[in-house]
Design a protein around this motif. Structure first.
Motif, short mmCIF file in Angstrom:
data_model
loop_
_atom_site.label_atom_id
_atom_site.label_comp_id
_atom_site.label_asym_id
_atom_site.label_seq_id
_atom_site.Cartn_x
_atom_site.Cartn_y
_atom_site.Cartn_z
N THR A 51 40.64 39.31 32.33
CA THR A 51 39.75 39.27 33.48
C THR A 51 39.28 40.67 33.87
O THR A 51 38.11 40.88 34.22
CB THR A 51 40.46 38.62 34.69
N ASN A 55 35.31 40.90 33.71
CA ASN A 55 34.65 40.97 35.01
C ASN A 55 35.72 41.20 36.07
O ASN A 55 36.26 40.26 36.64
CB ASN A 55 33.88 39.68 35.30
N SER A 57 35.66 41.99 39.01
CA SER A 57 35.39 41.47 40.36
C SER A 57 36.05 40.10 40.56
O SER A 57 36.28 39.68 41.70
CB SER A 57 33.88 41.35 40.60
N LEU A 58 36.36 39.42 39.46
CA LEU A 58 37.00 38.10 39.55
C LEU A 58 38.45 38.20 40.00
O LEU A 58 39.08 37.19 40.30
CB LEU A 58 36.93 37.38 38.21
N TYR A 177 36.10 29.54 43.09
CA TYR A 177 36.47 30.57 42.13
C TYR A 177 36.21 30.14 40.69
O TYR A 177 36.21 28.95 40.37
CB TYR A 177 37.96 30.93 42.28
N LYS A 178 36.00 31.13 39.84
CA LYS A 178 35.77 30.88 38.43
C LYS A 178 37.10 30.59 37.72
O LYS A 178 38.19 30.84 38.24
CB LYS A 178 35.09 32.10 37.78
N THR A 181 39.75 33.46 37.37
CA THR A 181 40.41 33.78 38.64
C THR A 181 41.53 32.78 38.92
O THR A 181 42.65 33.15 39.26
CB THR A 181 39.40 33.75 39.80
N THR A 300 33.22 33.44 33.66
CA THR A 300 33.04 34.60 34.53
C THR A 300 31.85 34.45 35.44
O THR A 300 31.57 35.32 36.24
CB THR A 300 32.88 35.87 33.68
#
Length: 300
Positions: A51, A55, A57-58, A177-178, A181, A300
């Protein structure tokens, strides 16, 4: 077959390979609960690194949303594993496995309560066929050979409930959330909860073997990271009750792995059970409109 169902089935199939890693790590001296913790921690580290580079930010979550990951990590992963291993101490492995696969029934009920999913005749029929298939696959029927204690029964049902909660909390979390995450924090919470009771600090000498690290990494990636990514991605677009039924291909894969890799016997009844599970997975599929929770299958 729709892609979401394939992703769910693929994730469950990878879960079915876990026995390969458990057999090897057990032979090296690790206890069942230690293997669970190794799996959780290995997955947590792998998910965090993946992660961070894809990305970062996740990795940001709202503190008030922590209950999602308490649900998937503690109430599902940690609680389910504790109940499952406690059940195996009280009853035969086959009975414990059958009780574990009461999970789709719990998902069916909880999905009705929390997501207002309809309990249709098709779902009930698929659920019954699935349970019967799992009973045959694990070899408990028609040759029943294990007694059931109250402790074994309650912890076995508890494992089914805990197993089902990932679908419920995972579905709810997917609205905000993805996939990465959800899975990352699931195993961070699970690993942190289980490590203090694992006794791994007393087994430090086992980590001197290079093969141990290879199996730990494999355990963390194949039946964990990849499996949960596929399952959670599919869960975004499929009702939890249907996902839980499709996911019962796991014992089928585990049985086939034992047959092909460890020369374990495969009976006619187990073959019948495999066909029943596959039939039920196909039965629950239908054409349906996307729901508001379906916000894409992107990682993501």
């Amino acid at each position: 077959m729709k892609w979401p169902y394939l992703w769910i089935a693929g994730g469950a199939a990878l879960w079915g390979t876990i026995g390969i890693f458990i057999k090897e790590l057990s032979s090296m001296g690790f206890t069942p609960i230690q293997i669970v913790v190794l799996r959780a921690l290995s997955a947590a580290v792998s998910f965090f690194i993946l992660t961070f580079f894809l990305n970062r930010s996740l990795l940001k979550i709202r503190i008030r949303d922590s209950y999602y990951f308490i649900g998937t990590g503690l109430l599902s992963i940690a609680f389910f594993n504790w109940c499952y291993f406690k059940s195996m101490e009280e009853v035969s492995l086959s009975v414990a496995a059958v009780l574990l696969y009461t999970a789709p029934a719990f998902v069916l009920i909880l999905s009705r309560i929390f997501f207002r999913d309809f309990i249709t005749k098709k779902k009930v029929a698929a659920l019954l066929v699935t349970f019967l298939g799992c009973v045959f696959v694990v070899g408990y029927l028609p040759a029943s050979n294990g007694g059931i204690t109250w402790t074994g029964l309650l912890t076995g049902l508890g494992s089914g409930l805990g197993y089902s909660l990932y679908s419920i909390f995972g579905k709810a979390a997917s609205a905000k959330y993805k996939t990465l995450t959800i899975t990352t924090y699931t195993f961070i919470f699970a690993g942190c909860a289980l490590f203090p009771i694992s006794g791994l600090s007393h087994s430090a000498h086992l980590f001197e073997d290079t093969r141990v690290w290879l199996y730990i990494i494999g355990l963390g990636i194949v039946p964990t990271v990849l499996a949960y990514i596929l399952y959670t991605v599919g869960l975004r677009q499929v009702e939890p009750s249907k996902a839980a039924i499709v996911a019962t291909v796991e014992p089928v894969v585990a049985t086939l792995a034992g047959f092909f890799l460890f020369q374990e016997k495969l009976t006619l009844w187990q073959c019948a059970g495999i066909l029943l599970v596959i039939f039920s997975a196909v039965l629950v599929q239908d054409k349906q409109k996307k729901t508001p929770l379906d916000n894409g299958a992107s990682l993501t």
